[in-house]
Design a protein around this motif. Structure first.
Motif, PDB file in Angstrom:
ATOM      1  N   LEU A  91      48.107  56.721  38.694  1.00 20.82           N
ATOM      2  CA  LEU A  91      49.130  56.618  39.731  1.00 20.82           C
ATOM      3  C   LEU A  91      49.054  55.291  40.473  1.00 20.82           C
ATOM      4  N   ASP A  92      47.849  54.794  40.729  1.00 20.54           N
ATOM      5  CA  ASP A  92      47.690  53.529  41.446  1.00 20.54           C
ATOM      6  C   ASP A  92      46.360  52.876  41.079  1.00 20.54           C
ATOM      7  N   PRO A  93      46.351  52.086  40.004  1.00 25.57           N
ATOM      8  CA  PRO A  93      45.092  51.481  39.563  1.00 25.57           C
ATOM      9  C   PRO A  93      44.505  50.487  40.562  1.00 25.57           C
ATOM     10  N   VAL A  94      45.335  49.762  41.301  1.00 21.14           N
ATOM     11  CA  VAL A  94      44.833  48.765  42.250  1.00 21.14           C
ATOM     12  C   VAL A  94      43.998  49.429  43.338  1.00 21.14           C
ATOM     13  N   ASP A  95      44.532  50.464  43.944  1.00 20.19           N
ATOM     14  CA  ASP A  95      43.816  51.167  45.006  1.00 20.19           C
ATOM     15  C   ASP A  95      42.568  51.846  44.467  1.00 20.19           C
ATOM     16  N   THR A  96      42.644  52.416  43.281  1.00 19.25           N
ATOM     17  CA  THR A  96      41.505  53.101  42.686  1.00 19.25           C
ATOM     18  C   THR A  96      40.383  52.119  42.389  1.00 19.25           C
ATOM     19  N   ILE A  97      40.724  50.931  41.900  1.00 15.84           N
ATOM     20  CA  ILE A  97      39.696  49.922  41.628  1.00 15.84           C
ATOM     21  C   ILE A  97      39.046  49.465  42.930  1.00 15.84           C
ATOM     22  N   GLY A  98      39.864  49.233  43.968  1.00 17.33           N
ATOM     23  CA  GLY A  98      39.308  48.851  45.270  1.00 17.33           C
ATOM     24  C   GLY A  98      38.379  49.915  45.829  1.00 17.33           C
ATOM     25  N   ALA A  99      38.781  51.170  45.737  1.00 21.09           N
ATOM     26  CA  ALA A  99      37.934  52.272  46.205  1.00 21.09           C
ATOM     27  C   ALA A  99      36.672  52.378  45.355  1.00 21.09           C
ATOM     28  N   GLY A 100      36.796  52.129  44.057  1.00 23.48           N
ATOM     29  CA  GLY A 100      35.631  52.161  43.165  1.00 23.48           C
ATOM     30  C   GLY A 100      34.623  51.070  43.513  1.00 23.48           C
ATOM     31  N   ILE A 101      35.119  49.882  43.825  1.00 22.68           N
ATOM     32  CA  ILE A 101      34.220  48.792  44.228  1.00 22.68           C
ATOM     33  C   ILE A 101      33.492  49.177  45.517  1.00 22.68           C
ATOM     34  N   ARG A 107      29.542  50.588  50.602  1.00 22.50           N
ATOM     35  CA  ARG A 107      30.142  50.189  51.877  1.00 22.50           C
ATOM     36  C   ARG A 107      31.534  49.632  51.603  1.00 22.50           C
ATOM     37  N   GLU A 108      32.289  49.406  52.657  1.00 21.31           N
ATOM     38  CA  GLU A 108      33.648  48.900  52.497  1.00 21.31           C
ATOM     39  C   GLU A 108      33.619  47.381  52.289  1.00 21.31           C
ATOM     40  N   VAL A 109      33.758  46.969  51.039  1.00 23.90           N
ATOM     41  CA  VAL A 109      33.794  45.548  50.694  1.00 23.90           C
ATOM     42  C   VAL A 109      35.243  45.089  50.671  1.00 23.90           C
ATOM     43  N   VAL A 110      36.080  45.816  49.949  1.00 25.44           N
ATOM     44  CA  VAL A 110      37.505  45.517  49.877  1.00 25.44           C
ATOM     45  C   VAL A 110      38.172  46.319  50.984  1.00 25.44           C
ATOM     46  N   LYS A 111      38.659  45.626  52.007  1.00 24.78           N
ATOM     47  CA  LYS A 111      39.280  46.313  53.151  1.00 24.78           C
ATOM     48  C   LYS A 111      40.793  46.356  53.026  1.00 24.78           C
ATOM     49  N   ALA A 112      41.398  45.229  52.689  1.00 23.20           N
ATOM     50  CA  ALA A 112      42.858  45.172  52.631  1.00 23.20           C
ATOM     51  C   ALA A 112      43.277  43.936  51.864  1.00 23.20           C
ATOM     52  N   GLY A 113      44.517  43.950  51.453  1.00 26.20           N
ATOM     53  CA  GLY A 113      45.114  42.797  50.809  1.00 26.20           C
ATOM     54  C   GLY A 113      46.564  42.691  51.224  1.00 26.20           C
ATOM     55  N   THR A 114      47.057  41.501  51.273  1.00 29.95           N
ATOM     56  CA  THR A 114      48.448  41.298  51.654  1.00 29.95           C
ATOM     57  C   THR A 114      48.986  40.066  50.945  1.00 29.95           C
ATOM     58  N   ALA A 115      50.316  39.977  50.896  1.00 34.44           N
ATOM     59  CA  ALA A 115      50.965  38.818  50.289  1.00 34.44           C
ATOM     60  C   ALA A 115      52.252  38.532  51.038  1.00 34.44           C
ATOM     61  N   TRP A 116      52.640  37.282  51.085  1.00 38.07           N
ATOM     62  CA  TRP A 116      53.889  36.894  51.729  1.00 38.07           C
ATOM     63  C   TRP A 116      54.386  35.598  51.124  1.00 38.07           C
TER      64      TRP A 116
END
Length: 143
Positions: A91-101, A107-116
């Motif tokens: 359903l969402d590989p990006v979020d799953t990979i971040g949660a897996g890391i 601990r929370e290494v990947v907190k957020a990502g954004t683009a503009w």
């Protein structure tokens, strides 16, 4: 449409509304992918410019809602964590990979990502050079 849905979910999970997430998906799939990376290999087709963002919105919102249901059920599908993990990844590989890391590091290494997208007037001799403005896609990750 699948990758349009991935772009859509990045925005949706960052707190954007449906319309804003659709626009993010449209901008990413059109300008980053079709007129950006893929333009080196082929000319963007109308199908790519329409199907990816529209299908991405449909797939992305459906996936977003299904993921919420799975998480509400404790991360299980058919009472199985294994199938829950597989479904969440699809359903969402990006979020799953971040949660897996984050889980792997403990601990929370990947907190957020954004683009503009931003634009900057072209430097010149004072003439109107709006067609030569510099556009940039900015991506930032918070670790």
């Amino acid at each position: 449409p699948y990758f349009g849905g991935v772009y859509y979910q990045v925005a949706r999970k960052s707190g954007y509304r449906q319309w804003d997430s659709f626009m993010y998906s449209f901008m990413m799939s059109t300008f980053y992918w079709e007129y950006g990376l893929e333009a080196f290999a082929e000319v963007p087709s109308v199908q790519d410019l329409v199907v990816t963002p529209v299908g991405g919105w449909l797939w992305g919102e459906w996936s977003y809602q299904k993921e919420k249901e799975i998480r509400k059920n404790g991360g299980t599908v058919y009472e199985s964590y294994f199938w829950g993990d597989i479904a969440l990844f699809l359903l969402d590989p990006v979020d799953t990979i971040g949660a897996g890391i984050n889980n792997m590091m403990g601990r929370e290494v990947v907190k957020a990502g954004t683009a503009w997208v931003s634009t900057q007037p072209a430097s010149g001799n004072g003439q109107n050079q709006s067609s030569n403005d510099q556009w940039s896609l900015n991506i930032a990750f918070q670790f």
